[in-house]
Design an enzyme around this catalytic site. Structure first.
Site, mmCIF file in Angstrom:
data_model
loop_
_atom_site.group_PDB
_atom_site.id
_atom_site.type_symbol
_atom_site.label_atom_id
_atom_site.label_comp_id
_atom_site.label_asym_id
_atom_site.label_seq_id
_atom_site.Cartn_x
_atom_site.Cartn_y
_atom_site.Cartn_z
ATOM 1 N N LYS A 1 -14.403 -9.235 -7.930
ATOM 2 C CA LYS A 1 -13.500 -10.030 -8.769
ATOM 3 C C LYS A 1 -12.785 -11.081 -7.929
ATOM 4 C CE LYS A 1 -10.652 -9.087 -12.821
ATOM 5 N NZ LYS A 1 -10.025 -8.036 -13.619
ATOM 6 N N ASP A 2 -12.367 -10.689 -6.728
ATOM 7 C CA ASP A 2 -11.731 -11.653 -5.822
ATOM 8 C C ASP A 2 -12.727 -12.716 -5.372
ATOM 9 O OD1 ASP A 2 -9.257 -10.500 -5.962
ATOM 10 O OD2 ASP A 2 -9.428 -9.366 -4.097
ATOM 11 N N HIS B 1 0.815 -1.215 0.000
ATOM 12 C CA HIS B 1 0.000 0.000 0.000
ATOM 13 C C HIS B 1 0.850 1.267 0.000
ATOM 14 C CE1 HIS B 1 -4.087 -1.837 1.370
ATOM 15 N NE2 HIS B 1 -3.478 -2.561 0.462
ATOM 16 N N SER C 1 -0.482 -1.256 -6.009
ATOM 17 C CA SER C 1 -0.264 -2.470 -6.776
ATOM 18 C C SER C 1 0.403 -2.163 -8.115
ATOM 19 C CB SER C 1 -1.591 -3.183 -7.047
ATOM 20 O OG SER C 1 -2.221 -3.552 -5.839
ATOM 21 N N GLU D 1 7.321 -33.707 -0.263
ATOM 22 C CA GLU D 1 6.064 -33.325 -0.894
ATOM 23 C C GLU D 1 6.341 -32.633 -2.225
ATOM 24 O OE1 GLU D 1 2.349 -33.523 1.109
ATOM 25 O OE2 GLU D 1 3.735 -35.064 0.410
#
Length: 419
Positions: free
Chosen positions: A240-241, A212, A216, A284
């Site tokens: 959108k998220d 912030h 972005s 893994e």
């Protein structure tokens, strides 16, 4: 400032502790580039997955017994006797894999669009720290079921530190809490596995603060020029998220309910036995590219240095790629080498699951050389010799201009403008 909240209790609290004003600014009014694509969903997905992992992990810890004689049985009891214990464990177990999937996509998106470049270097480095903490947390969590792969994976990985000159053996004994992987090892791994997610939360907060500070990045990789280049985070990106989260949960649920053990190793359903070594000891899947790099050289110390170097090189990436253009969209040669890197990492992941013999060794060595060549040689050279395409004058130019397309343009610019 507090008057904008209609609820009198919220106003009263906010006047004395402006937490609601802070949240409204950071999560609602926060100005965001108007052209963010769905590739920017993965940051929020990582945060949501982290919360899922913490909540399910705390629940599992209430029923788990960190003792070598009872750990395996306590996990089986969770699966069979605890109400919805099977579901909680499968969410947590597969959540680790999906957490890494989301974070790896998030990292490669940052690599492609140049999100590591000035002034976001610290933001990028904090992201790499989060990756390291995730890897440590996941490794310790994998040991807790105390199955065959848990025990032998812990033995192999912790033994790597013995390659460090002078102090290596002492470090291994300190990690084990004794002279072999035993009860003390399991107890300290359980404690750290419980603690580290909260450390990750702290670093994530710093990551968001750094984000912030300058805002972005965006697909064009250019700075915001004015109000026309921005829209509020809510409702445009929250919806959108939310859509991205819905798609994510569909895939996540498919694994939980239909293929819960697909990403795991069957040997971990066998209780740990120090006297029986598995035919192939593999970590893994999300560790496999680093495991392949570790085995690329026959020297133990060299392999350890290469493995940690594969992550360390990411810390200095902002200073290796000196191109003034951020986004790979405008760098034709960079785009080609980026996709070669993606293929190389996928190849390393596949090789990591194979035995270290025959042509697999040669393939691993070639892929490892290319990995470091990309960061240490190709990117610096491209910074000097590559001719990028011309950048738009502003974010709004391709978004609002004739022929541009954005789902937000109609909601924020009426009548439609031309840049």
């Amino acid at each position: 400032m507090a008057a904008k909240f209609s609820n009198p209790v919220v106003r009263w609290i906010d006047h004395r502790l402006p937490i609601f004003t802070f949240m409204d600014h950071e999560l609602n009014e926060y100005p965001t580039p108007r052209n963010l694509s769905y590739w920017w969903n993965f940051g929020s997905l990582a945060g949501i997955t982290l919360v899922i992992m913490i909540v399910t992990g705390i629940t599992l810890a209430m029923h788990y017994t960190p003792h070598v004689d009872y750990a395996f049985d306590s996990v089986e009891r969770i699966m069979r006797d605890v109400n919805y214990g099977w579901l909680i464990r499968y969410i947590h177990m597969n959540g680790a894999s999906f957490f890494f999937i989301v974070v790896y996509i998030h990292i490669f998106r940052g690599l492609y669009y140049g999100s590591y470049k000035a002034p976001r270097e610290i933001l990028w480095m904090l992201g790499v720290v989060i990756l390291l903490l995730m890897m440590a947390t996941a490794f310790m969590g994998y040991v807790l079921p105390w199955g065959q792969m848990s025990f032998w994976g812990a033995t192999v990985i912790t033994n790597l530190f013995s390659a460090i000159p002078l102090v290596g053996e002492n470090i291994v004994v300190w990690l084990w809490g004794g002279f072999s992987v035993d009860n003390a090892t399991l107890n300290r791994f359980f404690s750290l596995h419980f603690l580290l997610p909260f450390v990750i939360v702290g670093v994530v907060v710093l990551h968001i603060v750094a984000l912030h500070r300058f805002g972005s990045n965006n697909p064009l990789g250019i700075d915001v020029k004015g109000p026309k280049d921005q829209i509020p985070f809510h409702p445009y990106y929250t919806i959108k998220d939310a859509f991205g989260l819905g798609v994510f949960l569909i895939f996540f649920s498919a694994f939980i309910f239909f293929a819960p053990n697909f990403l795991g190793h069957p040997d971990n359903y066998i209780p740990a036995n120090p006297l029986v070594t598995p035919a192939h000891i593999v970590p893994e899947w999300y560790f496999l590219p680093f495991y392949a790099i570790l085995r690329a050289v026959p020297d133990k110390l060299g392999g350890v240095l290469l493995m940690f170097g594969a992550i360390a090189v990411l810390f200095i990436l902002p200073w290796l790629d000196r191109s003034p253009v951020r986004s790979g969209q405008f760098r034709p040669l960079f785009k080609i080498f980026f996709w070669i890197l993606v293929a190389d990492v996928v190849f390393l992941t596949w090789l990591g699951a194979k035995p270290a013999e025959g042509w697999y060794v040669i393939g691993t060595q070639v892929a490892t050389v290319w990995y470091f060549l990309h960061f240490l040689v190709i990117l610096p050279v491209l910074s000097i010799f590559e001719t990028p395409k011309q950048l738009p004058k502003s974010i709004s130019e391709p978004v609002l201009g004739a022929g541009g397309g954005s789902g937000f343009a109609g909601a924020t610019a009426a009548p439609r403008e031309k840049a």
